[in-house]
Design a protein around this motif. Structure first.
Motif, PDB file in Angstrom:
ATOM      1  N   ASP A   7       0.831  -1.186   0.000  1.00  0.00           N
ATOM      2  CA  ASP A   7       0.000   0.000   0.000  1.00  0.00           C
ATOM      3  C   ASP A   7       0.878   1.254   0.000  1.00  0.00           C
ATOM      4  N   ALA A   8       0.582   2.183  -0.896  1.00  0.00           N
ATOM      5  CA  ALA A   8       1.409   3.380  -1.019  1.00  0.00           C
ATOM      6  C   ALA A   8       1.346   4.226   0.252  1.00  0.00           C
ATOM      7  N   ASP A   9       0.155   4.308   0.862  1.00  0.00           N
ATOM      8  CA  ASP A   9       0.019   5.122   2.079  1.00  0.00           C
ATOM      9  C   ASP A   9       0.843   4.543   3.227  1.00  0.00           C
ATOM     10  N   GLU A  10       0.824   3.223   3.302  1.00  0.00           N
ATOM     11  CA  GLU A  10       1.595   2.565   4.360  1.00  0.00           C
ATOM     12  C   GLU A  10       3.087   2.888   4.204  1.00  0.00           C
ATOM     13  N   ALA A  11       3.564   2.814   2.970  1.00  0.00           N
ATOM     14  CA  ALA A  11       4.974   3.100   2.706  1.00  0.00           C
ATOM     15  C   ALA A  11       5.282   4.565   3.014  1.00  0.00           C
ATOM     16  N   GLN A  12       4.334   5.434   2.643  1.00  0.00           N
ATOM     17  CA  GLN A  12       4.497   6.870   2.886  1.00  0.00           C
ATOM     18  C   GLN A  12       4.630   7.158   4.395  1.00  0.00           C
ATOM     19  N   VAL A  13       3.741   6.545   5.175  1.00  0.00           N
ATOM     20  CA  VAL A  13       3.777   6.736   6.632  1.00  0.00           C
ATOM     21  C   VAL A  13       5.105   6.231   7.195  1.00  0.00           C
ATOM     22  N   TYR A  14       5.493   5.033   6.723  1.00  0.00           N
ATOM     23  CA  TYR A  14       6.763   4.465   7.194  1.00  0.00           C
ATOM     24  C   TYR A  14       7.925   5.413   6.874  1.00  0.00           C
ATOM     25  N   ALA A  15       7.919   5.959   5.656  1.00  0.00           N
ATOM     26  CA  ALA A  15       9.001   6.849   5.228  1.00  0.00           C
ATOM     27  C   ALA A  15       9.035   8.102   6.099  1.00  0.00           C
ATOM     28  N   GLU A  16       7.848   8.659   6.375  1.00  0.00           N
ATOM     29  CA  GLU A  16       7.807   9.878   7.196  1.00  0.00           C
ATOM     30  C   GLU A  16       8.328   9.607   8.604  1.00  0.00           C
ATOM     31  N   GLU A  17       7.918   8.474   9.144  1.00  0.00           N
ATOM     32  CA  GLU A  17       8.370   8.126  10.500  1.00  0.00           C
ATOM     33  C   GLU A  17       9.888   7.997  10.579  1.00  0.00           C
ATOM     34  N   ASN A  18      10.478   7.589   9.455  1.00  0.00           N
ATOM     35  CA  ASN A  18      11.916   7.347   9.473  1.00  0.00           C
ATOM     36  C   ASN A  18      12.737   8.434   8.763  1.00  0.00           C
ATOM     37  N   GLY A  19      12.066   9.512   8.422  1.00  0.00           N
ATOM     38  CA  GLY A  19      12.761  10.639   7.800  1.00  0.00           C
ATOM     39  C   GLY A  19      13.333  10.321   6.423  1.00  0.00           C
ATOM     40  N   LEU A  20      12.606   9.512   5.653  1.00  0.00           N
ATOM     41  CA  LEU A  20      13.098   9.147   4.324  1.00  0.00           C
ATOM     42  C   LEU A  20      12.359   9.925   3.242  1.00  0.00           C
ATOM     43  N   LEU A  21      13.038  10.186   2.149  1.00  0.00           N
ATOM     44  CA  LEU A  21      12.324  10.644   0.958  1.00  0.00           C
ATOM     45  C   LEU A  21      11.555   9.438   0.435  1.00  0.00           C
ATOM     46  N   PHE A  22      10.382   9.662  -0.119  1.00  0.00           N
ATOM     47  CA  PHE A  22       9.653   8.505  -0.649  1.00  0.00           C
ATOM     48  C   PHE A  22       8.959   8.833  -1.957  1.00  0.00           C
ATOM     49  N   MET A  23       9.096   7.927  -2.911  1.00  0.00           N
ATOM     50  CA  MET A  23       8.336   8.038  -4.161  1.00  0.00           C
ATOM     51  C   MET A  23       8.061   6.645  -4.681  1.00  0.00           C
ATOM     52  N   GLU A  24       6.912   6.498  -5.312  1.00  0.00           N
ATOM     53  CA  GLU A  24       6.717   5.282  -6.098  1.00  0.00           C
ATOM     54  C   GLU A  24       7.263   5.597  -7.489  1.00  0.00           C
ATOM     55  N   THR A  25       7.997   4.643  -8.038  1.00  0.00           N
ATOM     56  CA  THR A  25       8.691   4.888  -9.302  1.00  0.00           C
ATOM     57  C   THR A  25       8.355   3.785 -10.304  1.00  0.00           C
ATOM     58  N   SER A  26       8.633   4.061 -11.560  1.00  0.00           N
ATOM     59  CA  SER A  26       8.574   3.004 -12.556  1.00  0.00           C
ATOM     60  C   SER A  26       9.719   3.209 -13.542  1.00  0.00           C
ATOM     61  N   ALA A  27      10.672   2.300 -13.487  1.00  0.00           N
ATOM     62  CA  ALA A  27      11.777   2.387 -14.448  1.00  0.00           C
ATOM     63  C   ALA A  27      11.230   2.161 -15.849  1.00  0.00           C
ATOM     64  N   LYS A  28      10.139   1.407 -15.939  1.00  0.00           N
ATOM     65  CA  LYS A  28       9.563   1.080 -17.248  1.00  0.00           C
ATOM     66  C   LYS A  28       8.963   2.318 -17.916  1.00  0.00           C
ATOM     67  N   THR A  29       8.141   3.073 -17.174  1.00  0.00           N
ATOM     68  CA  THR A  29       7.494   4.248 -17.772  1.00  0.00           C
ATOM     69  C   THR A  29       8.285   5.526 -17.510  1.00  0.00           C
ATOM     70  N   ALA A  30       9.344   5.433 -16.721  1.00  0.00           N
ATOM     71  CA  ALA A  30      10.184   6.575 -16.323  1.00  0.00           C
ATOM     72  C   ALA A  30       9.533   7.425 -15.232  1.00  0.00           C
ATOM     73  N   MET A  31       8.374   7.011 -14.746  1.00  0.00           N
ATOM     74  CA  MET A  31       7.689   7.787 -13.718  1.00  0.00           C
ATOM     75  C   MET A  31       8.559   7.971 -12.467  1.00  0.00           C
ATOM     76  N   ASN A  32       8.748   9.219 -12.107  1.00  0.00           N
ATOM     77  CA  ASN A  32       9.454   9.593 -10.864  1.00  0.00           C
ATOM     78  C   ASN A  32      10.918   9.155 -10.776  1.00  0.00           C
ATOM     79  N   VAL A  33      11.494   8.707 -11.886  1.00  0.00           N
ATOM     80  CA  VAL A  33      12.884   8.243 -11.791  1.00  0.00           C
ATOM     81  C   VAL A  33      13.826   9.441 -11.672  1.00  0.00           C
ATOM     82  N   ASN A  34      13.771  10.349 -12.645  1.00  0.00           N
ATOM     83  CA  ASN A  34      14.597  11.547 -12.515  1.00  0.00           C
ATOM     84  C   ASN A  34      14.234  12.310 -11.250  1.00  0.00           C
TER      85      ASN A  34
END
Lengths: 229, 362
Positions: free
Chosen positions: A157-184
Motif C-alpha cells: 500500500d502506497a500510504d503505508e509506505a508513505q507513513v513508514y518513510a515519514e516516521e523514518n525521515g526518508l524521501l519517498f516516491m513510487e517509481t517506474s523504471a519502465k514508464t520513467a515515472m518519478n525516476v529523474n
C-alpha cells in the motif's frame, strides 16, 4: 524517445561548482535497482535486465540552480551473499572496515522495493535499519517503491509506505523504471536534499559533506552524458 | 550418425572460403554477411563491435580450428570409441583448442561428468519430478529471463528458447546440491554450458562436476571459498604486479569490485564468448588454477592502461571494456598467453595461499 537523465537544465549563470556524492542502491533481488539506474543514466529500459553479479558502478550528473551534483552510483547485487563478498574479503585480508564498503562513506542511498512484492518491502525496511545503524549519520535515504506500472498486482500500500518513510525521515516516491515515472524526480529530490557546503573536500569517503570538484577540470563522465556541457 | 572430424574440418574450410567470397563480393560496410549482429553462440554484438578486427582475427583462427579438428580426429575418432587416457598429449591438445564439434564429448570426459552421469542413472529425472523447494524455485524464476537476455537462445519470445531447459537444470541442481540451492552466477554458467552441451541432463552433470569437483566450494551460502580465492588473487597480484596493485589500492579499487563476476561466473558474460569457451576447455581438464591464470593475464594486459587512470570511475570503466578489447577477442592468443605470461604459477603456490587466506582475523 526515451527521456534523458536531465531533470533540470543549468541556467547558465551562477554555475560555480560540482558536488560529488556517493550513492548506493540497495534492495532485494529483481526489484529493479539496475533498471532505475539504467533509466536515470541512459534513459533506457529493458524488460529483462541482466541480474547484477557483484556491483556495477556508474555516474550521472544533475543540475540544480547554482550547483551541479555528480552522483557516483553503486548498483549492488540483490542476492545477499554476493552483496557481502566485499566486506568479507576485507575481513579475510585483515583490512579494517566496519560497514560494507558500498555504503561506507555513501552520502545517500536509495532503498528499492517492488510494489507487487510484499516481502521486498520488508527487506527494504531491514536495509533502512541497517543504514541507520551502520552508515554515515547524515546519510540521505530515499525509499523507492518501484514497478508502479504494475498497479493491478500491487501488494504494498502506497500510504503505508508513505507513513513508514515519514516516521523514518526518508524521501519517498513510487517509481517506474519502465514508464520513467518519478525516476529523474527521485534523484533530483535527493540532489536537492544533500548538503552542498564546502566543508568536505577530502574525497568520496568523507562523512556527510560533498566532495567539491573544480569546475575547470570537468570530471570524466562515463555515463550517458550529463546535463552540463 | 555424429559428424565426423573430417566433415568438421571440411565444414570449417567451407565456411572460411565462404567468408572470403563474401568479403570479396562486397565492400559495403553495412553488409550483413560481414557484420552479423549476432555471434556464433547467439550473443548480440554491441553497437561498437569492431568487425574489421574480428574478421582479421577469425581468418587466422579458422585455419587453426581446421587443423585442430584434423588432429583431434586422429587422437579420438569418435565419442563411441574408448576414451583417451589423461596424458600430456591430451592436455596439450586441449590447451590448443577444442573444435566446436567435439567440445561436448571433451568437456564431459575431461570433467568426469560422463562418469557421474553413468553412475547416477535416473537421478536427474527423479529430482526434476519431485522438485518442491519454494526458495530455490522462486530464486530461479527471478533470474530465468535475466540470464543473457541479449542471447537469441535465451530470449523469452524466441522459438527455440532454452529457458525451459535452463530452468530445469537450475531447479534440479538446487535440489541435488542442497548446501548451495540456487546461487546467482550459476544461471550464467549453466546457460553457457547448455549452449555447448544442448542436452539438459548432460548439462546438469557437467554443472555438478564443475561446481562440486573442479572448483572449491564457491557457491556455498557464505561464498567463503570464493572469497578466499579472491584474497589469493589479491596476493598473487601484489606479487606479480606490485605497482598496479598499489595503484588500485590507493584508489579504493579492491579485487571484489572488479573480479567478483570473474570468479562467480568463471568469466562468462565477462570475456567474449569464444574466449570463455576456450578457457573452459582448459578449465575442465586442469581445474581451478586456470581461473588465476586468466585473471592474472587480464591484469598484465591491462596494467599500463589501468595505471594511466587516476580516478575510480575511469579505472572501473577499463574493466567494463574487457569484452571488446582485441587482446581478449583473439581467443587463441589469449589462451596461449595464460600459459606463459603469469609464469611461474604452480598449483602448490595457489594451495599454500589458499591456506594462508582461509584464516580470517575474526
Amino acid at each position: 524517445m526515451a527521456s534523458r537523465g536531465q531533470p533540470q537544465r543549468p541556467n547558465g549563470s551562477g554555475q560555480s561548482k560540482i558536488c560529488q556524492f556517493k550513492l548506493v542502491l540497495l534492495g532485494e533481488s529483481a526489484v529493479g535497482k539496475s533498471s532505475l539506474v539504467l533509466r536515470f543514466v541512459k534513459g533506457q529500459f529493458q524488460e529483462y535486465q541482466e541480474s547484477t553479479i557483484g556491483a556495477a558502478f556508474l555516474t550521472q550528473t544533475v543540475c540544480l540552480d547554482d550547483v551541479t551534483v555528480k552522483f557516483e552510483i553503486w548498483d549492488t547485487a540483490g542476492q545477499e551473499n554476493i552483496f557481502l563478498i566485499l566486506p568479507s574479503f576485507c575481513r579475510y585480508l585483515r583490512y579494517h572496515s566496519l560497514a560494507p564498503m558500498y555504503y561506507r562513506g555513501a552520502q545517500t542511498a536509495i532503498v528499492v522495493y517492488d510494489i507487487s512484492n510484499a516481502e521486498s518491502f520488508q527487506r527494504a525496511k531491514a536495509w533502512v535499519k541497517e543504514l541507520q545503524r551502520q552508515a554515515s549519520p547524515n546519510i540521505v535515504i530515499a525509499l523507492a517503491g518501484n514497478k508502479a506500472d504494475l498497479a493491478n498486482k500491487r501488494m504494498v500500500d502506497a500510504d503505508e509506505a508513505q507513513v513508514y518513510a515519514e516516521e523514518n525521515g526518508l524521501l519517498f516516491m513510487e517509481t517506474s523504471a519502465k514508464t520513467a515515472m518519478n525516476v529523474n524526480e527521485i534523484f533530483l529530490a535527493i540532489a536537492k536534499k544533500l548538503p552542498k557546503s564546502e566543508q568536505g573536500g577530502g574525497g568520496a569517503a568523507t562523512q556527510g559533506g560533498a566532495r567539491v570538484v573544480d569546475i575547470n577540470k570537468p570530471a570524466n563522465n562515463s555515463g550517458g552524458g550529463g546535463c552540463c556541457k | 550418425m555424429a559428424t565426423s572430424y573430417q566433415d568438421l574440418a571440411d565444414n570449417i574450410r567451407n565456411k572460411q572460403n565462404q567468408r572470403k567470397l563474401e568479403m570479396e563480393r562486397s565492400h559495403n560496410n553495412n553488409d550483413e554477411y560481414q557484420k552479423p549482429r549476432i555471434d556464433g553462440n547467439g550473443f548480440e554484438r554491441s553497437a561498437s563491435f569492431n568487425f574489421e578486427l574480428y574478421n582479421s582475427i577469425m581468418s587466422d583462427y579458422l585455419v587453426v580450428l581446421a587443423r585442430r579438428a584434423t588432429r583431434w580426429q586422429k587422437l579420438w575418432p569418435s565419442s563411441n570409441q574408448r576414451q583417451p587416457k589423461r596424458s600430456a598429449t591430451i592436455k596439450r591438445y586441449i590447451r590448443k583448442g577444442v573444435p566446436d564439434g567435439v567440445r561436448k564429448q571433451v568437456w564431459m570426459f575431461a570433467s568426469g561428468a560422463d562418469k557421474l552421469m553413468k553412475q547416477n542413472k535416473g537421478v536427474y529425472r527423479n529430482l526434476l519430478s519431485k522438485a518442491d523447494n519454494a526458495d530455490v524455485i522462486s530464486s530461479v524464476e527471478k533470474d530465468l529471463f535475466r540470464t543473457y537476455p541479449d542471447n537469441i537462445h535465451f530470449r523469452r519470445d524466441s522459438d527455440d528458447s532454452k529457458c525451459e531447459q535452463l530452468y530445469d537444470v537450475l531447479i534440479v541442481y538446487g535440489h541435488y546440491n542442497k548446501g548451495v540451492g540456487y546461487c546467482q552466477g550459476l544461471n550464467y554458467i549453466a546457460a553457457m554450458l547448455l549452449l555447448v552441451i544442448k542436452d539438459e541432463e548432460s548439462t546438469f552433470w557437467l554443472l555438478v562436476a564443475l561446481t562440486m569437483n573442479l572448483l572449491p566450494n564457491y557457491y556455498s551460502k557464505g561464498l567463503n571459498d570464493l572469497i578466499v580465492d579472491q584474497a589469493v588473487f589479491d596476493k598473487l597480484l601484489s606479487k606479480k604486479l606490485p605497482d598496479l596493485h598499489a595503484h588500485l589500492k590507493s584508489h579504493g579499487v579492491d579485487v571484489p569490485l572488479f573480479a567478483t563476476k570473474w570468479f562467480i561466473c568463471l568469466f562468462a558474460d565477462v570475456l567474449p564468448s569464444e574466449t570463455v569457451l576456450r578457457l573452459w576447455d582448459a578449465f575442465f581438464y586442469e581445474g581451478s588454477k586456470i581461473i588465476f591464470r586468466a585473471a592474472l593475464t587480464i591484469m598484465i594486459k591491462l596494467d599500463e592502461r589501468l595505471r594511466s587512470k587516476d580516478d575510480l570511475a575511469s579505472i572501473l570503466e577499463i574493466f567494463k571494456s574487457i569484452a571488446e578489447l582485441p587482446e581478449f577477442l583473439n581467443c587463441h592468443q589469449f589462451i596461449a598467453a595464460i600459459f606463459e605470461i603469469p609464469n611461474p604459477l604452480s598449483m602448490d603456490t595457489i594451495k599454500q595461499l589458499r591456506q594462508e587466506c582461509a584464516k580470517p582475523s575474526n
